[in-house]
Design a protein around this motif. Structure first.
Motif, PDB file in Angstrom:
ATOM      1  N   PRO A 106       0.833  -1.205   0.000  1.00  0.00           N
ATOM      2  CA  PRO A 106       0.000   0.000   0.000  1.00  0.00           C
ATOM      3  C   PRO A 106       0.867   1.254   0.000  1.00  0.00           C
ATOM      4  CG  PRO A 106       0.092  -0.911   2.204  1.00  0.00           C
ATOM      5  CD  PRO A 106       0.774  -1.905   1.299  1.00  0.00           C
ATOM      6  N   GLU A 107       0.343   2.314  -0.594  1.00  0.00           N
ATOM      7  CA  GLU A 107       1.088   3.572  -0.543  1.00  0.00           C
ATOM      8  C   GLU A 107       1.194   4.075   0.894  1.00  0.00           C
ATOM      9  OE1 GLU A 107       0.598   7.001  -3.515  1.00  0.00           O
ATOM     10  OE2 GLU A 107      -0.376   7.787  -1.726  1.00  0.00           O
ATOM     11  N   LYS A 108       0.115   3.897   1.661  1.00  0.00           N
ATOM     12  CA  LYS A 108       0.090   4.412   3.031  1.00  0.00           C
ATOM     13  C   LYS A 108      -0.474   3.373   3.995  1.00  0.00           C
ATOM     14  CE  LYS A 108      -2.261   8.142   1.645  1.00  0.00           C
ATOM     15  NZ  LYS A 108      -1.943   8.180   0.184  1.00  0.00           N
ATOM     16  N   VAL A 109       0.143   3.326   5.191  1.00  0.00           N
ATOM     17  CA  VAL A 109      -0.414   2.572   6.315  1.00  0.00           C
ATOM     18  C   VAL A 109      -0.640   3.586   7.427  1.00  0.00           C
ATOM     19  CG1 VAL A 109      -0.112   0.679   7.943  1.00  0.00           C
ATOM     20  CG2 VAL A 109       0.859   0.505   5.631  1.00  0.00           C
ATOM     21  N   GLU A 130     -10.597  14.851  18.188  1.00  0.00           N
ATOM     22  CA  GLU A 130     -10.192  14.594  16.800  1.00  0.00           C
ATOM     23  C   GLU A 130      -9.356  13.322  16.773  1.00  0.00           C
ATOM     24  OE1 GLU A 130      -9.873  18.905  14.584  1.00  0.00           O
ATOM     25  OE2 GLU A 130      -8.107  18.169  15.667  1.00  0.00           O
ATOM     26  N   PRO A 131      -9.353  12.610  15.659  1.00  0.00           N
ATOM     27  CA  PRO A 131      -8.545  11.390  15.574  1.00  0.00           C
ATOM     28  C   PRO A 131      -7.055  11.667  15.818  1.00  0.00           C
ATOM     29  CG  PRO A 131     -10.096  11.489  13.746  1.00  0.00           C
ATOM     30  CD  PRO A 131     -10.166  12.814  14.436  1.00  0.00           C
ATOM     31  N   VAL A 132      -6.407  10.748  16.524  1.00  0.00           N
ATOM     32  CA  VAL A 132      -4.964  10.805  16.758  1.00  0.00           C
ATOM     33  C   VAL A 132      -4.307   9.937  15.682  1.00  0.00           C
ATOM     34  CG1 VAL A 132      -3.100  10.264  18.365  1.00  0.00           C
ATOM     35  CG2 VAL A 132      -5.305  11.131  19.236  1.00  0.00           C
ATOM     36  N   ILE A 133      -3.559  10.573  14.796  1.00  0.00           N
ATOM     37  CA  ILE A 133      -3.048   9.887  13.606  1.00  0.00           C
ATOM     38  C   ILE A 133      -1.538   9.679  13.693  1.00  0.00           C
ATOM     39  CG2 ILE A 133      -2.836   9.983  11.088  1.00  0.00           C
ATOM     40  CD1 ILE A 133      -5.722   9.663  12.099  1.00  0.00           C
ATOM     41  N   PHE A 134      -1.106   8.463  13.392  1.00  0.00           N
ATOM     42  CA  PHE A 134       0.321   8.193  13.201  1.00  0.00           C
ATOM     43  C   PHE A 134       0.436   7.207  12.041  1.00  0.00           C
ATOM     44  CE2 PHE A 134      -1.279   5.187  16.295  1.00  0.00           C
ATOM     45  CZ  PHE A 134      -0.640   3.991  16.029  1.00  0.00           C
ATOM     46  N   VAL A 165      -9.766  -0.668   4.239  1.00  0.00           N
ATOM     47  CA  VAL A 165      -8.987  -0.749   2.999  1.00  0.00           C
ATOM     48  C   VAL A 165      -9.641   0.181   1.978  1.00  0.00           C
ATOM     49  CG1 VAL A 165      -8.060  -2.246   1.204  1.00  0.00           C
ATOM     50  CG2 VAL A 165      -8.439  -3.152   3.517  1.00  0.00           C
ATOM     51  N   ILE A 166      -8.877   1.155   1.517  1.00  0.00           N
ATOM     52  CA  ILE A 166      -9.414   2.148   0.578  1.00  0.00           C
ATOM     53  C   ILE A 166      -9.552   1.542  -0.818  1.00  0.00           C
ATOM     54  CG2 ILE A 166      -9.003   4.401  -0.526  1.00  0.00           C
ATOM     55  CD1 ILE A 166      -9.795   4.557   2.433  1.00  0.00           C
ATOM     56  N   GLY A 167     -10.661   1.866  -1.486  1.00  0.00           N
ATOM     57  CA  GLY A 167     -10.919   1.327  -2.813  1.00  0.00           C
ATOM     58  C   GLY A 167     -11.050   2.372  -3.899  1.00  0.00           C
ATOM     59  N   LYS A 168     -11.107   3.659  -3.496  1.00  0.00           N
ATOM     60  CA  LYS A 168     -11.284   4.725  -4.498  1.00  0.00           C
ATOM     61  C   LYS A 168     -10.545   5.975  -4.033  1.00  0.00           C
ATOM     62  CE  LYS A 168     -15.346   6.833  -4.972  1.00  0.00           C
ATOM     63  NZ  LYS A 168     -16.771   7.073  -5.309  1.00  0.00           N
ATOM     64  N   THR A 169      -9.843   6.620  -4.946  1.00  0.00           N
ATOM     65  CA  THR A 169      -9.074   7.817  -4.624  1.00  0.00           C
ATOM     66  C   THR A 169      -9.993   8.934  -4.149  1.00  0.00           C
ATOM     67  OG1 THR A 169      -7.375   7.244  -6.241  1.00  0.00           O
ATOM     68  CG2 THR A 169      -7.498   9.559  -5.581  1.00  0.00           C
ATOM     69  N   GLY A 170      -9.528   9.679  -3.143  1.00  0.00           N
ATOM     70  CA  GLY A 170     -10.337  10.796  -2.669  1.00  0.00           C
ATOM     71  C   GLY A 170      -9.546  11.786  -1.838  1.00  0.00           C
ATOM     72  N   LYS A 171      -9.897  13.046  -1.970  1.00  0.00           N
ATOM     73  CA  LYS A 171      -9.361  14.133  -1.134  1.00  0.00           C
ATOM     74  C   LYS A 171     -10.555  14.944  -0.648  1.00  0.00           C
ATOM     75  CE  LYS A 171      -6.124  16.750   0.706  1.00  0.00           C
ATOM     76  NZ  LYS A 171      -5.249  17.687  -0.004  1.00  0.00           N
ATOM     77  N   ARG A 172     -10.513  15.321   0.614  1.00  0.00           N
ATOM     78  CA  ARG A 172     -11.632  16.053   1.245  1.00  0.00           C
ATOM     79  C   ARG A 172     -12.954  15.302   1.030  1.00  0.00           C
ATOM     80  NH1 ARG A 172      -9.880  20.504   3.498  1.00  0.00           N
ATOM     81  NH2 ARG A 172      -7.945  21.457   2.761  1.00  0.00           N
ATOM     82  N   ILE A 173     -12.926  14.062   1.412  1.00  0.00           N
ATOM     83  CA  ILE A 173     -14.096  13.193   1.284  1.00  0.00           C
ATOM     84  C   ILE A 173     -15.132  13.587   2.332  1.00  0.00           C
ATOM     85  CG2 ILE A 173     -14.887  10.791   1.448  1.00  0.00           C
ATOM     86  CD1 ILE A 173     -11.940   9.996   0.729  1.00  0.00           C
ATOM     87  N   SER A 174     -16.383  13.664   1.931  1.00  0.00           N
ATOM     88  CA  SER A 174     -17.442  13.962   2.899  1.00  0.00           C
ATOM     89  C   SER A 174     -17.811  12.693   3.659  1.00  0.00           C
ATOM     90  CB  SER A 174     -18.676  14.514   2.196  1.00  0.00           C
ATOM     91  OG  SER A 174     -19.287  13.508   1.410  1.00  0.00           O
ATOM     92  N   ARG A 265      -8.619  15.338   4.611  1.00  0.00           N
ATOM     93  CA  ARG A 265      -8.370  16.793   4.610  1.00  0.00           C
ATOM     94  C   ARG A 265      -6.896  17.085   4.351  1.00  0.00           C
ATOM     95  NH1 ARG A 265     -10.436  18.672  10.343  1.00  0.00           N
ATOM     96  NH2 ARG A 265      -9.064  20.428   9.830  1.00  0.00           N
ATOM     97  N   PHE A 266      -6.036  16.173   4.760  1.00  0.00           N
ATOM     98  CA  PHE A 266      -4.593  16.422   4.749  1.00  0.00           C
ATOM     99  C   PHE A 266      -3.855  15.628   3.678  1.00  0.00           C
ATOM    100  CE2 PHE A 266      -6.367  16.538   9.057  1.00  0.00           C
ATOM    101  CZ  PHE A 266      -6.213  17.880   9.345  1.00  0.00           C
ATOM    102  N   VAL A 267      -4.300  14.400   3.405  1.00  0.00           N
ATOM    103  CA  VAL A 267      -3.619  13.556   2.426  1.00  0.00           C
ATOM    104  C   VAL A 267      -4.651  12.929   1.497  1.00  0.00           C
ATOM    105  CG1 VAL A 267      -1.653  13.039   3.927  1.00  0.00           C
ATOM    106  CG2 VAL A 267      -3.638  11.517   3.942  1.00  0.00           C
ATOM    107  N   THR A 268      -4.242  12.706   0.263  1.00  0.00           N
ATOM    108  CA  THR A 268      -5.095  12.012  -0.698  1.00  0.00           C
ATOM    109  C   THR A 268      -5.075  10.522  -0.392  1.00  0.00           C
ATOM    110  OG1 THR A 268      -4.622  13.660  -2.405  1.00  0.00           O
ATOM    111  CG2 THR A 268      -5.485  11.525  -3.143  1.00  0.00           C
ATOM    112  N   LEU A 269      -6.243   9.946  -0.233  1.00  0.00           N
ATOM    113  CA  LEU A 269      -6.353   8.497  -0.017  1.00  0.00           C
ATOM    114  C   LEU A 269      -6.460   7.803  -1.362  1.00  0.00           C
ATOM    115  CD1 LEU A 269      -8.784   8.471   3.038  1.00  0.00           C
ATOM    116  CD2 LEU A 269      -6.320   8.000   3.035  1.00  0.00           C
TER     117      LEU A 269
END
Length: 314
Positions: A106-109, A130-134, A165-174, A265-269
């Motif tokens: 995967p590009e991102k974990v 807010e979510p704690v992300i690492f 598991v992401i299946g479709k590209t998205g940025k600023r997804i609602s 909001r911060f990274v493209t999935l």
């Protein structure tokens, strides 16, 4: 004429066998896997958890042979896989395959900390607003059954997690559109070296979370339509057969739509990206006295409707 009759009977038998195999298979969602067979790694579907498998690329050569490309093609690949199953594609006996991590590149974990209400209670900390992300590096991913390394740490800990598991590209997804970006769910063991996570490396979590072998995942990517409700599933971890974590994903603070909306909001999935959604209470470091993993231990992590994986510590 006798040969013709035998040939016709054989064709009828093959057709009946395919119809029977198709009828006994699930009619909706898929359990997507990667597996090794006859010396090569293949993309497939397992017929129920722990069941026989179908090599999708062998059944239809237009289906990609790797998971990330398969997910990138989205509904097109999913439909081709369903068609292959419906047409009775041949099954490979389970005993002949070795299960691999369902995705290795995967590009991102992305990981979410303190995301179970009962885990926050265990630590006596407030529920995060807010979510704690690492994160982990994808090189931490390892296969079901493969050893977890205990090198470099004295404080090796266990964490069971459900994975988006992401299946479709998205940025600023609602939040309302978020589930359309989800291919499915899998299970992860977020192996953690607590000394490196909390006491060393200037307080940065990365090294304590991303050493090689620190992200066993599997057994399958279970597509969303196969799961009744991802936010109401039993989740548990066993250490040497004894339950050490036992909760339910309804305890998640930030659920799938909220996580996708926040992170994007911060990274493209992108397809294949993994989001480890957090762990419930019971981890070793908060026990009195603490429980640390040692060589010879076996850790099994499990989420209902998705499955379980087991890995030894070496």
């Amino acid at each position: 004429s006798d040969l013709l009759v035998r040939a016709a009977s054989l064709r009828t038998f093959k057709v009946c066998t395919r119809v029977f195999m198709a009828e006994k298979r699930p009619r909706s969602g898929l359990r997507l896997i990667r597996f090794e067979h006859e010396g090569s790694v293949k993309l497939g579907v397992e017929i129920g958890e722990g069941g026989n498998v179908v090599d999708l690329h062998a059944a239809d050569s237009t289906i990609p042979a790797d998971m990330r490309t398969f997910l990138t093609q989205g509904s097109e690949s999913i439909q081709k896989a369903k068609n292959a199953l419906a047409q009775g594609a041949p099954e490979i006996p389970r005993a002949q395959i070795q299960l691999k991590a369902p995705i290795s590149d995967p590009e991102k974990v992305i990981c979410v900390g303190m995301n179970y209400v009962d885990h926050c209670t265990e630590q006596n900390v407030p529920v995060p607003k807010e979510p704690v992300i690492f994160s982990k590096f994808s090189s931490a991913i390892t296969d079901p059954g493969s050893p977890i390394s205990s090198e470099e740490t004295e404080n090796l800990d266990f964490e069971v997690e459900m994975v988006i598991v992401i299946g479709k590209t998205g940025k600023r997804i609602s939040e309302t559109d978020a589930m359309s970006h989800v291919a499915g769910f899998t299970v992860a063991h977020d192996v953690s070296a607590r000394d490196w996570q909390l006491k060393k490396n200037g307080g940065q979590w990365l090294l304590g979370k991303t050493m090689d072998t620190y992200c066993p995942i599997g057994p399958a990517i279970v597509t969303t339509e196969s799961i009744t409700d991802p936010h109401n599933l039993g989740i548990r971890c066993r250490l040497n057969g004894e339950i050490v974590q036992d909760s339910n994903t309804k305890q998640l603070v930030h659920k799938t739509p909220a996580l996708l909306a926040f992170i994007s909001r911060f990274v493209t999935l992108r397809p294949g990206d993994l989001i480890l959604t957090g762990t419930p209470p019971g981890v070793g470091c908060f026990r009195k006295p603490p429980i640390w993993l040692k060589k010879g231990d076996v850790v099994q992590v499990e989420v209902d409707e998705i499955g379980s994986i087991s890995n030894p510590v070496e």
